[in-house]
Design a protein around this motif. Sequence first.
Motif, PDB file in Angstrom:
ATOM      1  N   UNK A  84       6.265   7.389  -2.175  1.00  0.00           N
ATOM      2  CA  UNK A  84       5.993   7.196  -0.750  1.00  0.00           C
ATOM      3  C   UNK A  84       4.739   6.338  -0.559  1.00  0.00           C
ATOM      4  N   UNK A  85       3.751   6.456  -1.463  1.00  0.00           N
ATOM      5  CA  UNK A  85       2.539   5.634  -1.349  1.00  0.00           C
ATOM      6  C   UNK A  85       2.859   4.144  -1.526  1.00  0.00           C
ATOM      7  N   UNK A  86       3.831   3.821  -2.385  1.00  0.00           N
ATOM      8  CA  UNK A  86       4.242   2.424  -2.580  1.00  0.00           C
ATOM      9  C   UNK A  86       4.878   1.893  -1.295  1.00  0.00           C
ATOM     10  N   UNK A  87       5.681   2.734  -0.670  1.00  0.00           N
ATOM     11  CA  UNK A  87       6.355   2.362   0.569  1.00  0.00           C
ATOM     12  C   UNK A  87       5.329   2.017   1.645  1.00  0.00           C
ATOM     13  N   UNK A  88       4.347   2.893   1.797  1.00  0.00           N
ATOM     14  CA  UNK A  88       3.303   2.675   2.809  1.00  0.00           C
ATOM     15  C   UNK A  88       2.489   1.415   2.521  1.00  0.00           C
ATOM     16  N   UNK A  89       2.133   1.211   1.251  1.00  0.00           N
ATOM     17  CA  UNK A  89       1.341   0.037   0.879  1.00  0.00           C
ATOM     18  C   UNK A  89       2.134  -1.251   1.096  1.00  0.00           C
TER      19      UNK A  89
END
Length: 145
Positions: A84-89
Amino acid sequence: MMNKILVVCVGNICRSPMAEYALRSRLDGIAIASAGLDALEGYAADPDAIRVSAEHGLDITPHRARRVNQALVNEAELILTMEVTHMRELMRRYPTSHGKVFRLGEAEDFDVPDPYRKPIERFHDSFGLIVRGVDVWTSRIKALA
């Protein structure tokens, strides 16, 4: 029909290449690529990622890491991330990606943990999660075709 899928992680040497090649093995006629948010261009896949993929019939040795860029984001109709952190970034860096970025484990609400520099068991664990996510997305994509 979907034509281009991009798979994203951080370094583009472990998770995203394994997912890219797993998707390629199941989806004929769709261009599937991978990239990393902070990839070092030109690096080969991690030796343990190569080994675990080979145990499952996937040869990822031709893979070379590349960094995500605006062109890759624009071309992709679907972008799958490992966490999910990759998605947000990705959405922070590339606002045009909104609406087409999802986690590989979206349907079952899981992230694929980074096995880099960890024991080979972590690569097996991550590969198992990748296959779970790939199976779900493959059936969704084929249903749209």
